[in-house]
Enzyme design. Structure first.
Site, PDB file in Angstrom:
ATOM      1  N   GLU A  52      43.254  59.938 -14.659  1.00 35.19           N
ATOM      2  CA  GLU A  52      41.879  59.531 -14.347  1.00 35.19           C
ATOM      3  C   GLU A  52      40.980  59.513 -15.568  1.00 35.19           C
ATOM      4  O   GLU A  52      40.148  58.617 -15.730  1.00 35.19           O
ATOM      5  CB  GLU A  52      41.273  60.439 -13.284  1.00 35.19           C
ATOM      6  CG  GLU A  52      41.728  60.111 -11.863  1.00 35.19           C
ATOM      7  CD  GLU A  52      43.175  60.477 -11.597  1.00 35.19           C
ATOM      8  OE1 GLU A  52      43.759  61.253 -12.376  1.00 35.19           O
ATOM      9  OE2 GLU A  52      43.738  59.970 -10.605  1.00 35.19           O
TER      10      GLU A  52
ATOM     11  N   PHE B 279      40.057  58.004  -4.712  1.00 35.17           N
ATOM     12  CA  PHE B 279      39.199  58.850  -3.879  1.00 35.17           C
ATOM     13  C   PHE B 279      38.059  59.320  -4.782  1.00 35.17           C
ATOM     14  O   PHE B 279      38.306  59.655  -5.938  1.00 35.17           O
ATOM     15  CB  PHE B 279      39.952  60.090  -3.364  1.00 35.17           C
ATOM     16  CG  PHE B 279      40.885  59.833  -2.219  1.00 35.17           C
ATOM     17  CD1 PHE B 279      42.095  59.187  -2.421  1.00 35.17           C
ATOM     18  CD2 PHE B 279      40.560  60.239  -0.935  1.00 35.17           C
ATOM     19  CE1 PHE B 279      42.970  58.956  -1.371  1.00 35.17           C
ATOM     20  CE2 PHE B 279      41.425  60.007   0.134  1.00 35.17           C
ATOM     21  CZ  PHE B 279      42.638  59.359  -0.090  1.00 35.17           C
ATOM     22  N   ALA B 280      36.856  59.352  -4.257  1.00 30.42           N
ATOM     23  CA  ALA B 280      35.715  59.821  -5.063  1.00 30.42           C
ATOM     24  C   ALA B 280      36.006  61.205  -5.619  1.00 30.42           C
ATOM     25  O   ALA B 280      35.558  61.556  -6.715  1.00 30.42           O
ATOM     26  CB  ALA B 280      34.446  59.848  -4.207  1.00 30.42           C
ATOM     27  N   ASP B 281      36.793  61.983  -4.880  1.00 33.02           N
ATOM     28  CA  ASP B 281      37.124  63.350  -5.311  1.00 33.02           C
ATOM     29  C   ASP B 281      37.880  63.359  -6.635  1.00 33.02           C
ATOM     30  O   ASP B 281      37.748  64.284  -7.430  1.00 33.02           O
ATOM     31  CB  ASP B 281      37.987  64.023  -4.243  1.00 33.02           C
ATOM     32  CG  ASP B 281      37.447  63.798  -2.840  1.00 33.02           C
ATOM     33  OD1 ASP B 281      36.911  64.746  -2.260  1.00 33.02           O
ATOM     34  OD2 ASP B 281      37.544  62.661  -2.326  1.00 33.02           O
TER      35      ASP B 281
ATOM     36  N   HIS C  14      39.699  65.493  -0.323  1.00 27.71           N
ATOM     37  CA  HIS C  14      39.840  64.044  -0.121  1.00 27.71           C
ATOM     38  C   HIS C  14      38.766  63.494   0.817  1.00 27.71           C
ATOM     39  O   HIS C  14      38.977  62.467   1.457  1.00 27.71           O
ATOM     40  CB  HIS C  14      41.216  63.706   0.472  1.00 27.71           C
ATOM     41  CG  HIS C  14      42.373  63.850  -0.455  1.00 27.71           C
ATOM     42  ND1 HIS C  14      42.838  65.061  -0.884  1.00 27.71           N
ATOM     43  CD2 HIS C  14      43.173  62.918  -1.042  1.00 27.71           C
ATOM     44  CE1 HIS C  14      43.888  64.883  -1.676  1.00 27.71           C
ATOM     45  NE2 HIS C  14      44.102  63.600  -1.801  1.00 27.71           N
TER      46      HIS C  14
END
Ligand SMILES: Cc1ncc(C[n+]2csc(CCOP(=O)(O)OP(=O)(O)O)c2C)c(N)n1
Ligand SMILES: Cc1ncc(C[n+]2csc(CCOP(=O)(O)OP(=O)(O)O)c2C)c(N)n1
Ligand SMILES: [Mg+2]
Ligand SMILES: [Mg+2]
Lengths: 337, 323, 323, 337
Positions: free
Chosen positions: C59, C82-84, C128
């Site tokens: 990421e 996922f925004a997480d 998540h």
């Protein structure tokens, strides 16, 4: 992992002279910056590259103006060697109008996009992924430039080192990574915090060929960099260059560096890259006067640069609200009564 | 009562907890040489390199290893050097430290303290000046502390180290040298109990961290105009002392919330929204938020000054509110 | 007018921008197989693996490389899955992407879009399910988009890709399949212009992303009790359409701000604080915020439901406000 | 980097039988979990470890109850092999009362602190730094346990891999890293996204000795793990074990895995670790009935476990507000009218 230390046989004297001039310019710039810091005209931290000049010139003399360069907190030398204007850089360090970034970034964010120098960085190792991305753009645009990231030996312990190097290998990108191995990460000896053999072994474990040179031998750096830049530009994929060196000043202009035993620094001065280059040039028949003139010319230039910067006006405060983003006016939000 | 600086208070708070509990240890870059701001000076000599531990430049590992070390029965204090660098370890703090106790149904706890020197400090530019305390108030599982004085740094850091839950602990870089009296016999401070810095009747100013001192100066200036200001230092943002703020605003009817961080999305919005809802009808004037404009922090001093919540700006806002 | 799902709208918006500008490309894990939610299905066949690029599980490199690629003249669209997981790349987004243009005095720009699927989606648990949009509103340099319909996903994603500044783009995982009419001849939507979902006179509900649909349902239920609700979808949180909200609240005198994210420190506080300040005296009742309790999101459905801002909870709050 | 593939000479039949039983329990648990997913009684994603059971049992049989284990999203097998109760685990997967974490974490956060299993993780590679920290605590407390982190081959491209491994080397910690190299990271083949020779070379570049084994040969995994656990426990510092394997199911219970060419999976079934272990035990004289009984016993156990879980009550909603933190009551903040 090849080792290059002995000065190369086929010497181009004019080129070595160019290195000598440029290294003196970097040194004089750093000395002026340190002075400005002691004069309290530079308030933020600055990280001098005195003792590491051979890496800046050895690498950058092999780059084109349109090759991208991403640097670290210790980026003055790299930026000068890439071709940035010393006067604008000094104005930036003093936070004055006419600074390369209008005084908004300062030393740790020094940049000159005009010479494709996309910025120093205040976050250790952050420039590695950014350089990988610049190399990615080069490939997508089918250009023949390359992207170079220069960072220190402390940066190899941050995750982006692994992620960014792996990225350039996987996408086969035109990227050159240069590790300035000066043995320290601020006040800490890097060997105490680094597992395994070091930067070159880590790069090779990610599939990137690594070369290690004496970073205080400008001819050796130049020769190695020339070869690697050629391989990268011709589509050979990423390469890694480790330059062994030593930081002759404190970590910052205000760091007395008391964590180094007596004698260590003195001894290191005996390995001063500029003195070594001068001695070598003398051997090759360049006159001491000529060599001395490089030093004095550089010192005069940077004295003038400092003088001009200290007399430069402050940037217009309206600039504080400029270049945040295209939409919305930040003035609307703050300090309304 | 001993007079010490904000930095010394942090150092002796850590030292006293390390004497009290052998499981307390600190880890971060350059701690062996006393830390970047000298806030660990002499501790390695006292406790040795295992308990005052250097670290590689590996923020994610510093934070992540602390999570594991806390799960495994120690009480790590991690030093992030600058709050800005903690952004290199956000997964470890938000997805791991803050949630582990909950996700595991209470099978374990994560007692750790994350020290994050925050704020504007002489031309450090956009990557070394941020105040992001509001982020952490939004994350379930985290305690957020923002001490403004040596006494509070002494009392809150000890409380943070004794907390069985992760505490994000913001020390302001600009007040390391601030001196003040510290009662070293005092108990650790409870979280969520504000400090009334100054009593007043016309207007309440809520602030935290270094901004408390700016608010105090502003209130002195306002006193000369006959405006009586009550200044409240929240000390911790989660939990925050709503009752103290409500009580003060019930008395004054007017509120300014001032913080160094960006106004938009700042914790001032939480305070203003909560007070506006709970004291609707009691308020004599709208709650005023004072925070930085939504711009990165510049390097050049005059541009850097543009984001500051100054004594003058607070005073101007106060006069406007009372006009 | 074409009927498509929220996911299809995102896909065709990206495709149309990729046809329009050869410098637009997308990168993220598993995009070659259409992305985790199928929102990239078929694109690699159309544009090839260089422009619809897979990525290692990196990421920080995905985000950081996009920053460099944007600086170097391309327009990357990064998929965070996922925004997480974007929490693994916060330095790259906050310290680099958001500040580079400013720190360099405008020498360059960072045109990139960060797609972050957000929100609660059938028992995905605490790592998540997060909605952290408020964090990014607090960061100078970032645009924050939160589309709630296929038409808005079509219009806003295209605007985001054309933006010369970084845009954090939140798509809600729970409405990928939502169908709606899309005018594929329409221009990209401007940032900062809200959509009036439904007109009303007694109460205004401001919402965004999936919560807009919950608010709409609640307002239908309230209509049966003779309560006339105006529903406003902000569409973008930075910039946000203050004027539209002010105009509506001037008419109704009452405001509920509802969002899925945690109430404490959420963007609802910003809206509530702003409205409470600007419309002080106009408001007939305190501004009510509805957001999740400050707890991580559980896995077990009944516990997961505890954090939801439901139709009933909105309706209950509305009745209380009008009582 | 040593390679172990041939079954070890000095075989302990009883131990191999134990592996065979345990592998069947893991497989049966996963099959029941997949069924529960198809029955819509498990809503969240689950990641079955079918085909990788030999790694779970081969490693965990060499661990003490008090040795820490940190796992990934694909953690059911590791957790069972570490000694967690299958019934409580299945309740957790169904989000029911009696779950290992009271239904609050589910499959991706499966944990049983009672057997020192500190948690699976929904963030790839996040468990590496946490395990490094658990090992750090062990050293500070002068204990003789060890900390183990198991992760996949996709995790080696994340920064924490470098930072966490380097951490354990620099601090000389009792940590064992196990990489389950199944060739895939969800739908993507990892070799396409991985620069260099792979996990072992990366570990060694960080100074950590690495061993690579056939992860479908339980005897080989057991033997390698036994040796490495011994070295780590006796103060030898961190070690790294790469287990080559293959994921026989989709990435999740709902992934048809269409990205794999026809025949690939069928062929991989020929290398099923359980079948290989059974064949080997048959060679050693264990009767087919006994071997078959392991399978049926496991399937009966897990059928019962699933039946019990589906009949278990939901957790009390008050639990949603428990174990957030000691101070402040979250109920005060939300949904007040
Ligand atoms: C992520 C991050 N962590 C810590 C720092 C603080 N810091 C600034 S320079 C430095 C040392 C860097 O050492 P090295 O990479 O070897 O570069 P050198 O200073 O030796 O040139 C540190 C720790 C930082 N800027 N960024
Ligand atoms: C930081 C992060 N990025 C992406 C994901 C999404 N994701 C979940 S599992 C997975 C693949 C992991 O591959 P590997 O590590 O090889 O483990 P395997 O699934 O093969 O067991 C991905 C990308 C995640 N959970 N965390
Ligand atoms: Mg160094
Ligand atoms: Mg894998």
């Amino acid at each position: 992992m090849s080792e290059t230390t002995a000065p190369p046989r086929n010497v181009d004297v004019a080129r070595l002279v160019e290195h000598h001039r440029q290294m003196h310019r970097i040194r004089a710039f750093e000395e002026a910056a340190i002075q400005a810091s002691h004069d309290k005209l530079v308030l933020g931290a600055i990280h001098p590259s005195i003792g590491q000049e051979a890496i800046a010139t050895g690498v950058c003399l092999n780059l084109r103006r349109d090759d991208y360069l991403l640097s670290t907190h210790r980026g003055h030398g790299h930026t000068l060697a890439k071709g940035a204007d010393a006067g604008a850089m000094m104005c930036e360090l003093l936070g004055r109008a006419g600074g390369t970034s209008q005084g908004k970034g300062g030393s740790m964010h020094i940049a000159d996009v005009g010479v494709s120098m996309l910025g120093a960085n205040g976050v250790v190792a952050a420039n590695i992924n950014i350089a990988a991305g610049a190399a990615h753009a080069i490939k997508l645009r089918r250009e023949d430039r390359i992207a170079v990231s220069i960072f220190g030996d402390g940066a190899i312990n941050r995750g982006p080192f692994l992620e960014g190097l792996n990225w350039t290998k996987v996408f086969d990108l035109p990227a050159l990574f240069v590790c300035e191995d000066n043995g320290f990460a601020s006040t800490t000896r890097t060997d105490a915090m680094t597992g395994g053999p070091g930067p070159a072994a880590r790069a090779e474990s990610l599939g990137i060929p690594a070369t290690t040179v004496d970073g205080n031998d400008v001819a050796a750096v130049d020769e190695a960099a020339r070869a690697l830049v050629g391989e990268v530009r011709s589509g050979g994929g990423p390469r890694f260059l480790v330059c062994r060196t030593y930081r002759l000043t404190g970590h910052t202009a205000s760091d007395p560096a008391a964590y180094r035993p007596d004698g260590e620094v003195e001894e290191a001065w005996g390995n001063d890259p500029i003195a070594r280059c001068a001695a070598y040039l003398a051997e090759l028949g360049v006159s001491t006067d000529d060599l001395e003139s490089h030093r004095t010319a550089a010192q005069e230039e940077m004295a003038g640069v400092y003088e001009a910067a200290r007399n430069a006006p402050w940037p217009d405060t309206a600039l504080a609200y400029a270049d945040v983003q295209d939409i919305a006016d930040p003035r609307e939000e703050a300090f309304r009564w | 009562m001993v007079v010490m600086t904000y930095a010394e208070a942090g150092k002796s708070a850590l030292a006293s907890e390390m004497h009290r509990d052998p499981m307390v240890w600190a880890v971060g870059e350059d701690l062996g040489r006393g830390g970047v701001f000298g806030q660990y000076k002499g501790l390695v000599e006292e406790f040795g390199p295992e308990r005052i531990s250097d670290a590689p430049i590996s923020e994610a590992a510093i934070m992540g290893a602390a999570v594991g070390a806390a799960m495994a029965g120690t009480r790590p204090v991690v030093e992030m050097r600058f709050a800005d660098f903690a952004l290199c370890a956000v997964d470890e703090l938000i997805n791991q430290a803050a949630k582990a106790r909950y996700m595991l149904g209470g099978q374990l706890r994560v007692p750790m303290v994350i020290r994050e020197p925050m704020g504007i400090w002489r031309s450090s530019a956009a990557q070394h000046s941020q105040s992001l305390e509001s982020w952490y108030t939004h994350i379930p599982g985290l305690v957020v502390a923002v001490p403004s004085t040596p006494a509070d740094n002494w009392g809150l850091l000890r409380a943070a180290i004794r907390s069985d839950d992760p505490v994000v602990y913001f020390e302001h870089k600009n007040i390391w040298g601030l001196e003040g009296e510290v009662d070293t016999d005092a108990e650790p401070l409870p979280f969520g109990v504000a400090r009334t810095v100054r009593e007043g009747t016309d207007l309440t100013i809520v602030a935290w961290s270094a901004t408390v001192h700016v608010a105090e100066k502003a209130s002195e200036a306002l006193a000369n105009d006959g405006i009586s200001v009550e200044v409240i230092d929240l000390r911790t943002l989660w939990p925050w002392d709503k009752e103290a703020v409500f009580a003060s605003v019930r008395k004054t009817g007017r509120l300014i919330v001032a913080h160094e961080s960006v106004a938009v999305g700042g914790f001032g919005g939480e305070v203003a929204a909560t007070v506006s809802e709970h004291l609707f009808g009691t308020l004599k004037a709208p709650v005023k938020r004072l925070g930085a404009p939504r711009i990165p922090i510049s390097y050049a001093p005059p541009l850097e000054d543009e984001v500051r919540v100054t004594e003058d700006r607070i005073a101007t806002a106060a006069r406007a509110l009372l006009a």
